[in-house]
Design an enzyme around this catalytic site. Structure first.
Site, PDB file in Angstrom:
ATOM      1  N   HIS A 122     -43.790   7.037 -29.057  1.00  0.00           N
ATOM      2  CA  HIS A 122     -43.420   8.142 -28.159  1.00  0.00           C
ATOM      3  C   HIS A 122     -44.510   8.747 -27.516  1.00  0.00           C
ATOM      4  O   HIS A 122     -44.512   9.819 -26.442  1.00  0.00           O
ATOM      5  CB  HIS A 122     -42.609   9.244 -28.889  1.00  0.00           C
ATOM      6  CG  HIS A 122     -41.263   8.982 -29.477  1.00  0.00           C
ATOM      7  ND1 HIS A 122     -40.254   9.433 -28.811  1.00  0.00           N
ATOM      8  CD2 HIS A 122     -40.830   7.833 -30.465  1.00  0.00           C
ATOM      9  CE1 HIS A 122     -39.210   8.856 -29.426  1.00  0.00           C
ATOM     10  NE2 HIS A 122     -39.463   7.801 -30.189  1.00  0.00           N
ATOM     11  N   ASP A 161     -50.007  13.303 -22.098  1.00  0.00           N
ATOM     12  CA  ASP A 161     -48.720  13.487 -22.826  1.00  0.00           C
ATOM     13  C   ASP A 161     -47.927  12.200 -22.488  1.00  0.00           C
ATOM     14  O   ASP A 161     -47.986  11.365 -21.694  1.00  0.00           O
ATOM     15  CB  ASP A 161     -47.763  14.495 -22.054  1.00  0.00           C
ATOM     16  CG  ASP A 161     -46.776  15.302 -23.059  1.00  0.00           C
ATOM     17  OD1 ASP A 161     -46.586  14.641 -23.932  1.00  0.00           O
ATOM     18  OD2 ASP A 161     -46.836  16.486 -22.903  1.00  0.00           O
TER      19      ASP A 161
END
Ligand code: ADQ
Length: 468
Positions: free
Chosen positions: A157, A365
């Site tokens: 992720h 991110d």
């Protein structure tokens, strides 16, 4: 169709409606499990003094939840140490914050072995096993060691960093070798896939063929990017729900017609919160006409509070908020509202819909779901503008956002000023492009693509002689 087995650090059973505090990811995974039937396995959230904890089982419909407690020392090394203070900062390019402790690494391996040993008795060779995120990289290798033949996929992720950064990890080769025991490796973006391939070449441990097929450590497997998304329709519905309206109407009354800028994140140093506050301060300094005309609301949910770096960040954000308010507030206008707690997803969706600007400016991110939630919550007749960091995975699929470099404080301030002044037709045009992408690449698309690819991978193929 074989059962699906989902493994993640935490298990989040959803008892009520989708509007609980559970994130979109939990909802997306549960939808898959409801379709196929299967198991969700992970840590219970509790710590114990027993050295070999017994798994707890709980059935709901076609899904079996299995959770285990973790011993205190194991938990500290695995989660508080290696996951949060080694892998998290390193994979987000924060070498300055990464600590490399052998004890933590050994604890991480121990917990991954424990997870595998506790899950193994429940597995069948025709299952599809889908393991999630950086906490559990070596779990697949441990399951193979126990003799599991099932197809196994892993999804990361967070970003996979460039070779130069990644090889500072003393156990870089051990983790990539463990990754190569899966049949399918999923990453958020094509950049992450490229970084992973680049590692194989540079360390001379494998190579990539067309279509994401790779040979790594003598095994053939597939690699691909699967940008995670949200349930766009569900989030848009939430934004017009009674709870959302009630909260946003109250907020609107307090704004007295001023433009709202919103930032929502976990209080994490990867999210660029201090830089964002500096950009807002620069906006008020360089564009004095905005003083008294805008309000910036930063909602930062507490996160990983036992990790010292997070406490340092909290102090920095508090200091910056105090400084900005002290410097610019008037007796009848408050420049900044800083809130250090979480809100329900419904309430947030209402706040997003009311805001003229969504500020999503992480320094790094994997994807960033807040950016997609902000877009999904907007009203077509008067949409807000998404200001998005080029270093969020979401920026690769965000034609219509105002893309910024979050380190360039002056440029972010200019982007805010421009976005406040942006005419309605341009806002609508940008939003239409954005929402089309958010709707198309939603959470369902993500999970279906991954599970379909995992189902179709050919398991356990060894590297042919000629290629070695
Ligand atoms: P996170 O780093 O947690 O996730 P993000 O993708 O933005 O980041 O997801 C956060 C979720 O928590 C969102 O659904 C958001 O609405 C919610 N949230 C954030 N702040 C909140 C607050 N103050 N109150 C209530 N809810 C809040 C990791 C990776 C990301 C990746 C996701 C999914 O770091 O890059 O996108 O996993 O893969």
């Amino acid at each position: 169709m074989g059962r699906l087995i989902v493994v993640s650090n935490r298990v989040t059973p959803l008892s009520g409606s989708k509007a609980t505090a559970a994130g979109g990811l939990a909802v997306g995974l549960l939808d898959t499990l409801r379709e196929t039937g299967g198991i969700w396995f992970g840590w219970s959230g509790d710590q114990t003094d027993n050295s070999v904890p017994l798994p707890k089982l709980f059935r709901s419909g076609k899904i079996t939840y299995i959770t285990i407690d973790l011993g205190r020392e194991d938990f500290e090394a695995y989660y508080g140490g290696f996951a949060n203070r080694t892998l998290w900062p390193l994979f987000h390019y924060r070498l300055d914050l990464a600590s490399f402790e052998r004890e933590w690494y050994l604890g991480y391996r121990r917990v991954n072995r424990l997870f595998a040993e506790q899950l193994f008795p429940y597995l069948r060779d025709d299952d599809l096993v889908w393991i999630h995120d950086f906490h559990l990289i070596p779990m697949g290798e441990e399951l193979r060691r126990l003799g599991l033949k099932a197809q196994m996929g892993f999804f990361l992720h967070i970003p996979f960093p460039t070779w130069e950064v990644y090889v500072t990890l003393p156990w870089h080769d051990r983790l990539v070798q463990a990754m190569c025991t899966y049949d399918l490796l999923g990453f958020q973006t094509s950049n992450d896939v490229r970084n992973f391939h680049d590692y194989l070449y540079r360390e001379n441990v494998g190579y990539a063929l067309a279509g994401g097929v790779i040979y790594g450590y003598g095994r053939r497997l597939r690699t691909r990017d699967y940008a995670i998304g949200i349930d766009a329709k569900d989030f848009a519905d939430m934004a017009v729900s009674v709870e959302a309206r009630r909260a946003s109407e109250r907020l609107a009354r307090s704004l007295l017609g001023r433009n709202l800028i919103i930032g929502v994140d976990r209080l994490d140093y990867t999210k660029g919160i201090t830089e964002r506050l500096a950009a807002y301060e620069t906006l008020l300094q360089n564009f004095p006409r905005q003083r008294g005309q805008v309000t910036y609301m930063q909602i930062s949910a507490p996160s990983r509070q036992d990790v010292p770096e997070y406490n340092d960040l909290k102090l920095q954000v508090e200091a910056a908020s105090g400084r900005i308010n002290g410097r610019f507030n008037e007796f009848d206008w408050m420049a900044l509202r800083y809130i250090n707690r979480g809100f329900t997803r419904r309430t947030l969706s209402g706040f997003f819909r009311l805001s003229r600007i969504g500020l999503v400016t992480p320094l790094r991110d994997g994807m960033n779901l807040v950016a997609k939630e902000y877009v999904a919550a907007q009203a077509e007749e008067d949409p807000g503008v998404l200001i998005l960091s080029r270093f969020a995975g979401a920026a690769l699929d965000a034609d219509g956002a105002v893309i910024v470099n979050p380190y360039d404080i002056e440029a972010v301030a200019e982007a805010m000023n421009m976005s406040i002044l942006m005419p309605l037709d341009e806002r609508q045009d940008r939003w239409r492009r954005l929402i089309a992408q958010v709707r198309e690449h939603d959470i369902g698309y993500w999970r279906r693509s991954f599970v379909e690819d995992l189902r179709q991978t050919v398991p356990q193929e060894e590297e042919p002689e000629a290629a070695s």
